[in-house]
Design a protein around this motif. Structure first.
Motif, PDB file in Angstrom:
ATOM      1  N   CYS A  34     -18.262  35.778  -0.842  1.00  0.00           N
ATOM      2  CA  CYS A  34     -17.512  35.799   0.411  1.00  0.00           C
ATOM      3  C   CYS A  34     -18.375  35.554   1.489  1.00  0.00           C
ATOM      4  O   CYS A  34     -19.614  35.816   1.518  1.00  0.00           O
ATOM      5  N   CYS A  72     -19.505  38.967   3.656  1.00  0.00           N
ATOM      6  CA  CYS A  72     -20.292  40.174   2.842  1.00  0.00           C
ATOM      7  C   CYS A  72     -20.825  39.570   2.025  1.00  0.00           C
ATOM      8  O   CYS A  72     -21.826  40.267   1.309  1.00  0.00           O
ATOM      9  N   CYS A 110     -11.235  38.616   0.214  1.00  0.00           N
ATOM     10  CA  CYS A 110     -12.361  39.701  -0.154  1.00  0.00           C
ATOM     11  C   CYS A 110     -11.981  41.095  -0.103  1.00  0.00           C
ATOM     12  O   CYS A 110     -11.617  41.722   0.944  1.00  0.00           O
ATOM     13  N   CYS A 157     -14.588  43.651   2.354  1.00  0.00           N
ATOM     14  CA  CYS A 157     -14.731  43.265   3.646  1.00  0.00           C
ATOM     15  C   CYS A 157     -13.613  42.826   4.465  1.00  0.00           C
ATOM     16  O   CYS A 157     -13.378  42.608   5.694  1.00  0.00           O
TER      17      CYS A 157
HETATM   18 ZN   LIG Z   1     -16.567  40.237   1.904  1.00  0.00          ZN
END
Ligand SMILES: [Zn+2]
Length: 323
Positions: free
Chosen positions: A234, A237, A251, A254
């Motif tokens: 990701c 994050c 993701c 997040c």
């Molecule tokens: Zn993420």
């Protein structure tokens, strides 16, 4: 004219990929950080001199950055090579900070670092002279053209001791003085020794002989394929759990979404695991199940490929992959 642009060294690309995909407690990380900082510093110095060389008249000079040639089975690398019809110039770039005293009697460089510690380090002038001898051998006797060499210090705050011997004073300089120095050398040579045709031929010969370093990353950086974290990272994050949802990567942690997050993952595979990838290997590494999605993602990367169907291998560049 820039005939060969400076590319990011393969070691920097590999280490950056390892920073992404090794677990944070991997035993190699301290060593990798050390090498990474050193290489980034070196690259910054080289980029600085590239800036000053841009001021030279483009029709008079052909410039090659990061050139690697092989002579008698021995490779040698030239940070920057300038060729003109009158002379050739090899430049070695050093990005050292602190104070430098070049001792002509013992041909040694005495370096005082920012903390005041003194040590003898490899003399860059001897280094560029050695490259120069290798280049003379490589170019052969048919080009009767003078070959000059310089050492350029990339860090503008480095103190070069003016008490250094005269040979050093003539060959070692700061990056900002490079343009003037090249003009000065140029004014010493009035005659065109290479015809337009020979100049062009030599440029082509150099470019065709450029042999970029190929390294075995797992051997060099002592990790194995099983150390490498799989999946799509990701971009927000940095967790490796993105899932394919409606032609995008999502993701679950997040909630970030990305269209292109697979590109980094496929490049990481090619840098860290092996220089080619099949559809099955792609599915395994990206943690996806659909062969048609993997096909679509691989094709979208603009990679070269050989073979068809299940045996198809995708890779970067034009050369066939042997692995
Ligand atoms: Zn993420």
């Amino acid at each position: 004219m820039i005939s060969l642009t400076r590319s990011i060294p393969i070691q920097i690309l590999i280490i950056e990929a390892l920073f992404r995909r090794l677990s944070p407690n991997h035993r190699m990380l301290p060593k990798l950080r050390e090498e990474y900082n050193k290489r980034k510093k070196g690259l910054a110095g080289e980029n600085k001199i590239d800036y000053y060389l841009e001021f030279l008249p483009p029709n008079q000079f052909h410039i090659f950055h990061g050139l690697r040639l092989i002579c008698d089975n021995r490779p040698f690398q030239i940070d920057t090579l300038l060729i003109s019809r009158k002379f050739i110039l090899l430049i070695e770039v050093k990005n050292i900070s602190g104070k430098l005293y070049f001792d002509e009697v013992y041909k040694q460089l005495i370096w005082t670092n920012d903390d005041g510690d003194e040590q003898v380090i490899q003399d860059p002038l001897e280094q560029v002279k050695r490259q120069s001898r290798q280049f003379v051998k490589w170019i052969g006797s048919h080009h009767n053209i003078p070959i000059e060499h310089l050492v350029v210090i990339g860090n503008p705050r480095t103190y070069i001791d003016p008490k250094s011997g005269p040979v050093y004073r003539n060959h070692i300089l700061h990056a900002h003085a490079l343009e003037e120095k090249v003009q000065e050398i140029s004014s010493n040579y009035q005659t065109d020794l290479l015809s337009h045709k020979a100049f062009k031929q030599l440029t082509t010969q150099i470019l065709n002989s450029h042999n970029p370093l190929a390294i075995d990353p797992q051997k060099t950086y002592q990790y194995s394929s099983s150390d490498i974290i799989k999946g799509i990272q990701c971009p927000k994050c940095e967790k490796f759990e993105m899932k394919r949802v409606q032609q995008k990567w999502a993701c679950p942690h997040c909630k970030a979404a990305s269209r292109n997050a697979h590109k980094q993952a496929i490049l990481d595979y090619l840098l860290l695991i092996k220089p080619s990838i099949t559809n099955r290997e792609c599915r395994d590494f990206l943690k996806i199940s659909s062969a048609s999605t993997a096909h679509h993602l691989l094709m979208s990367m603009g990679l070269s490929f050989t073979g068809s169907n299940k045996s198809r291998k995708y890779f970067i560049g034009k050369d066939k992959v042997v692995d």
